[in-house]
Design an enzyme around this catalytic site. Structure first.
Site, PDB file in Angstrom:
ATOM      1  N   GLU A  87      -5.408  -7.595  -1.714  1.00 35.72           N
ATOM      2  CA  GLU A  87      -5.627  -7.986  -0.765  1.00 35.72           C
ATOM      3  C   GLU A  87      -7.752  -7.406  -0.930  1.00 35.72           C
ATOM      4  OE1 GLU A  87      -4.183  -6.125   3.632  1.00 35.72           O
ATOM      5  OE2 GLU A  87      -2.123  -6.496   1.720  1.00 35.72           O
ATOM      6  N   GLU A 111       1.174  -0.974  -0.357  1.00 39.52           N
ATOM      7  CA  GLU A 111      -0.269  -0.327  -0.178  1.00 39.52           C
ATOM      8  C   GLU A 111       1.350   1.733  -0.090  1.00 39.52           C
ATOM      9  OE1 GLU A 111      -2.799  -0.594   2.715  1.00 39.52           O
ATOM     10  OE2 GLU A 111      -4.045  -1.843   2.042  1.00 39.52           O
TER      11      GLU A 111
HETATM   12  C1  GAL Z   1      -4.186  -3.714   4.736  1.00 42.70           C
HETATM   13  C2  GAL Z   1      -3.179  -4.179   4.216  1.00 42.70           C
HETATM   14  C3  GAL Z   1      -2.876  -4.853   5.506  1.00 42.70           C
HETATM   15  C4  GAL Z   1      -3.975  -4.624   6.800  1.00 42.70           C
HETATM   16  C5  GAL Z   1      -5.098  -4.439   6.623  1.00 42.70           C
HETATM   17  C6  GAL Z   1      -5.219  -4.598   8.605  1.00 42.70           C
HETATM   18  O1  GAL Z   1      -5.004  -2.176   4.275  1.00 42.70           O
HETATM   19  O2  GAL Z   1      -2.514  -4.027   3.637  1.00 42.70           O
HETATM   20  O3  GAL Z   1      -1.580  -5.214   5.934  1.00 42.70           O
HETATM   21  O4  GAL Z   1      -2.883  -3.605   7.961  1.00 42.70           O
HETATM   22  O5  GAL Z   1      -4.808  -3.419   5.911  1.00 42.70           O
HETATM   23  O6  GAL Z   1      -6.209  -5.595   8.598  1.00 42.70           O
END
Ligand code: GAL
Length: 947
Positions: free
Chosen positions: A276, A187
């Site tokens: 994700e 990110e």
């Molecule tokens: C995403 C991030 C992950 C984790 C998640 C929230 O944005 O890439 O590493 O932090 O949020 O659990």
């Protein structure tokens, strides 16, 4: 925050030129990962990538890695997404550990043996609610902005990449391994530095990494793909992170407050990549992870995942998290998480399967079985429902014509159940079929599909899986209990239809065999003749479908109904062997006809052959297990450091006058613990000064991260405690860091000072982990830990500081802080505690400072069982004290009223000796006199299955 950033970036995005379209990779080389507009291809073969995220560092027990990964595989996942945590491997600059619970070769081999591909995500920055977002704390002391190419940080991250990349490289797909993608950074959308982003990739390539490089974009910005596509830093396959349900676990009725969760197509030359996709949540409000599991439960999964699949045609899916695990030791970041990182995931922290797992399995086996989904285009001519409450979206495979139709409510938040007839111009003809959709549900219906040796014209049941087994096709279709189902199959002539179970009517006309039914229990229909090989159709409800497992063998796959989990299967001669987890219940196996015998977990199971041609048997309940009571506690107070006569001469002198931290101290010397090499947990300070006798107050300031505190003594007299400062989380870089984050002012009691002589101020600071660096501003990450300002009148103070005594060679650098008991090994099983007096933590008064309690217990869990064990603290803890919990020397959690909602702690097998002696140690820090400490504690079992 995430949302805010999206809003901020939106105007910027409008200015971006249209995405560049680059050539597609269509070659069919051996053992190579390629891709085009539609999907990834392995050796030219299309795959729908279905990954779930797993943090090996949150499960410090390599045998259990296999357990979790086998559970992923059994749900239909074909890949695991792995963050590699730099901090977990590097306690000091130049020091790296890839052994034991840090053995990445073992991890990657285990993934391969389980049949999972790997998305490798070595950062260097990973976030993941880990301390420092995965940046080791020593990085706070090197110059150069973190997550940039500035000297200092550059040498640091190269050190990590140059060690982890060769490991990843040797497990790549092209070399026979499982790694098919390499994800750069995390990110990385604000405060970016293209040279850094490019260097990460250059180093990967230099290490021989030849798989496509991806990145995960937080905010739909298409970063590192469009404007930057040809410039430095651009990756081959940018993807998008989507968390449509937010993290409001205290409001599980939420329905997409952070958007529709449709993963954008970022470029025309690459597949749509959900890098994700939300599959759980952090428990920001302390509602407990069961509520996070509700927030992101099966209803959410059905609606949002299926929408994403059919509306955007995403074929690269990675769900965050598949299994969350534990923030053991000082692994976690202080602001958003506590010990448990269960995440409300499909597989719980104790490795148990939940209804979310069932939904993953229904969708996962579908994606695994129905190949045409790997290449689809939007289909304008979609079947239109005759009820405006419902709507459809459709895609079709251009090669096979197979259609995929999403049916859902027009208003995505609707809660009513609605019915309609679909007028469906399918590849095999025009059909009128009934559908019924409950509020916030969604169905993916298939038409024009070569289902093994059959031709499925259309069905309003969803396909879970199908397989050619012993000269016939066996297919599992399903729908919501009580909803109508219609399935039409094509035949050359009228086939013979035998309804073996349930109520199904059939008609045959013009080559179409139409079956009509209501989804209710499990109906079974055998269709023979008609010019095709036989078909056994199993038509179930969602629940019935969830009971099915599919396992590959050397020959044809087998389908299994029942058991808790099928890990693998084989068929030799007349025997089917299952490696499965079982409790009491039926087990039914659909295998080739020569199979007559069944062995499950090495034991024969008596079977009969059913009318469906399957083998049906029963597995017995495992005998209950009894766990011992936790008795025989012994206790011992410590805190000698608070006494003036304590010898601190071997502690590190804290005498620096400069720091690389962007947070500059208000008093000197610099007291930041990291600057002296002490990075986590409890940190002791002793300050010597010559008093005039006129001093009236001790004025301190400490930063700990959320939920930390500090305790203060002057010449051995306890002055009190204060809350430590937390991350100034405005997210607004224009706001300067809070200059007074964790103040504590303590009046000097009469008679305590010794004028003209050495006076000793002793301070115990409980630090809680390091902030992440989400917006790459360096300010949050480099916020110090420990004392940041100190004065007693105006006298100069000579400081010494002490944290962890060293790096535990087995448990690693994140296991310990600097309590006296930790430095003296009181947490270790080997520590002799015979001379400690008996003391029950729940019934013994506490004095300010640190008191330890120890007990041991013997377990004799039967072999061939999986009995996950937990430690429960009964009763409501009183505020003002906190406990570190050590199991056999491993810091497995932090407990206390001031530390969050957690009352139960998993004791993972491996750390827990399931057949042997175990030691529990509690280090209890009290801020004030209390009538009793934590507890009582008890052991409990989360489950009990045969394996
Ligand atoms: C995403 C991030 C992950 C984790 C998640 C929230 O944005 O890439 O590493 O932090 O949020 O659990």
């Amino acid at each position: 925050m995430r949302r805010l950033l999206t809003v901020l970036l939106a105007p910027l995005l409008a200015l971006l030129p249209a995405p560049l379209v680059t050539g597609t990779a269509q070659a069919r080389p051996q053992r190579q990962v390629t891709y085009d507009h539609w999907s990834l291809m392995l050796d030219g073969r299309r795959v729908v990538l279905q990954a779930a995220e797993f943090h090996y560092f949150r499960l410090p027990s390599p045998p259990l890695w296999r357990d979790v990964l086998e559970k992923f595989k059994a749900a239909g996942f074909n890949a695991v997404s792995l963050y590699f945590s730099w901090a977990y491997h590097s306690p000091r600059q130049g020091v790296y550990d890839f052994t034991g619970v840090r053995d990445l070769d073992l991890l990657l081999r285990t993934a391969a043996e389980t049949g999972l591909y790997v998305i490798a995500r070595p950062g260097p920055y990973i976030n993941a609610e880990t301390s420092g977002g995965g940046l080791p704390a020593w990085v706070k002391t090197v110059p150069g902005r973190a997550r940039s190419s500035e000297p200092g940080f550059r040498e640091a991250y190269r050190e990590w990449l140059d060690r982890v990349n060769p490991i990843i490289a040797r497990h790549q797909y092209g070399r026979g391994g499982p790694v098919i993608l390499y994800n750069a950074e995390n990110e990385y959308q604000v405060n970016t530095d293209a040279a850094y982003m490019q260097d990460i990739q250059d180093r990967a390539r230099a290490a021989g990494i030849d798989v496509p490089i991806t990145t995960n974009d937080c905010c739909d910005a298409g970063s590192w793909s469009s404007t930057w596509a040809t410039g430095p830093g651009a990756v081959q396959i940018p993807g998008v992170d989507d968390y449509p349900q937010s993290f409001a676990c205290d409001n599980p009725e939420e329905w997409g407050p952070w958007g529709e969760g449709l993963t954008e197509r970022l470029r025309e030359d690459i597949p749509v990549f959900a890098a994700e996709y939300q599959a759980g949540a952090i428990d920001l409000g302390g509602a407990g992870y069961d509520r996070c599991r509700e927030l992101t439960g099966p209803a959410y999964m059905k609606f949002f995942y299926k929408n994403n699949l059919i509306q955007t045609g995403a074929t690269m899916l990675s769900y965050y998290m598949g299994f969350g695990g534990t923030n053991w030791g000082w692994l976690g970041q202080p602001n958003d998480v506590y010990t448990s990182y269960d995440y409300g995931a499909a597989i719980t922290e104790a490795r148990r399967l939940t209804p979310k797992y069932d939904e993953f399995k229904r969708q996962g086996l579908f994606l695994e079985s129905v190949a045409p989904l790997a290449r689809t285009d939007p289909l304008a001519a979609r079947p239109v429902p005759d009820n405006a409450a419902l709507t459809t979206v459709a895609r079709a495979n251009p090669d096979t014509g197979t259609q995929f139709v999403l049916v859902r409510h027009a208003d995505r938040a609707a809660t009513s159940t609605d019915t309609a007839t679909l007028d469906w111009a399918a590849p095999d003809g025009r059909y009128q079929v009934p559908v019924r959709v409950a509020g916030r549900d969604a169905h993916v219906l298939v038409a024009g599909y070569d289902l093994g040796g059959q031709r499925l014209a259309v069905s309003t049941s969803e396909i879970m899986t199908h397989a050619a087994i012993g000269g016939r096709d066996v297919a599992v279709l399903y729908g919501t209990a009580g909803s109508p189902g219609a399935t039409v199959l094509r035949y050359d002539s009228a086939p013979r239809v035998t309804v073996l179970a349930g109520r199904v009517t059939s008609t045959y006309a013009g080559g179409d065999l139409r079956l009509d039914y209501t989804h209710d229990g499990l109906a079974r229909v055998l269709v023979t003749g008609g010019g095709r090989r036989p078909l056994l159709l199993l038509l179930g409800t969602d629940e019935e479908a969830a009971a099915f497992w599919r396992a590959g063998t050397a020959g044809q796959p087998v389908l299994v109904r029942g058991t808790e989990l099928v890990r693998s299967a084989s068929v030799t001669g007349d025997t089917v062997r299952l490696t499965a987890d079982t409790a009491a219940g039926e087990v039914e196996v659909f295998a080739p006809p020569q199979a007559r015998r069944l062995r499950v977990g090495g034991a024969d199971v008596a079977v009969t052959r059913t009318a469906s041609g399957s083998l049906l048997g029963v597995t017995r309940a495992p005998a209950p297990v009894r766990l011992p009571a936790l008795t025989g506690w012994r206790g011992r107070a410590e805190t000698p450091e608070a006494q003036p006569g304590f010898d601190d001469s071997r502690w590190t002198a804290a005498d620096r006058t400069t720091t690389v931290s962007p947070h500059k101290p208000r008093t000197l010397p610099v007291l930041y613990a990291d600057d002296y090499g002490f990075h986590q947990g409890d940190i002791w300070y002793r300050g010597h000064f010559t008093a005039t006798g006129a001093e009236t107050s001790v004025d301190l300031n400490a930063v700990t991260g959320l939920r930390g505190d500090y305790l203060v003594w002057l010449n051995g007299r306890y002055l009190g405690a204060a809350a430590g400062g937390v991350q100034a989380d405005s997210g607004d870089q224009a706001t300067p860091p809070n200059p007074d984050p964790g103040p504590g002012h303590f009046a000097v009691p009469a008679g305590v000072l010794r004028p003209g002589a050495d006076n000793v101020l002793a301070v115990l600071v409980a630090t809680m982990g390091h902030n992440d660096d989400w917006i790459a501003d360096d300010l949050r990450f480099k916020q110090p830990r420990g004392l940041v300002a100190a004065s007693v009148g105006g006298a100069p103070i000579r400081w010494r500081v002490q944290g962890a005594a060293g790096v535990d060679p087995v448990r690693g650098g994140l296991n310990n802080g600097g309590l006296y008991g930790e430095r003296s090994g009181w947490h270790l099983p080997s520590h002799p505690d015979r001379s400690w007096p008996a003391a029950d933590p729940a019934a013994t008064p506490l004095t300010p400072g640190v008191t330890w309690y120890r007990t041991s217990f013997r377990l004799g869990l039967p072999e061939g069982r999986d009995v996950p064990v937990g430690l429960r603290a009964a009763g409501e803890p009183s505020p003002g004290h906190r406990a570190l919990i050590f199991l056999n020397g491993w810091n497995i959690g932090r407990y206390g009223a001031d530390l969050g909602p957690q009352r139960e702690f998993t004791l993972p097998a491996g750390l827990l000796k399931e057949r042997g002696e175990n030691t529990l140690a509690l280090a209890v820090t009290a801020e004030r006199p209390l009538p009793a400490g934590p507890g009582p504690f008890e052991l409990f079992a989360y489950g009990n299955v045969r394996r």
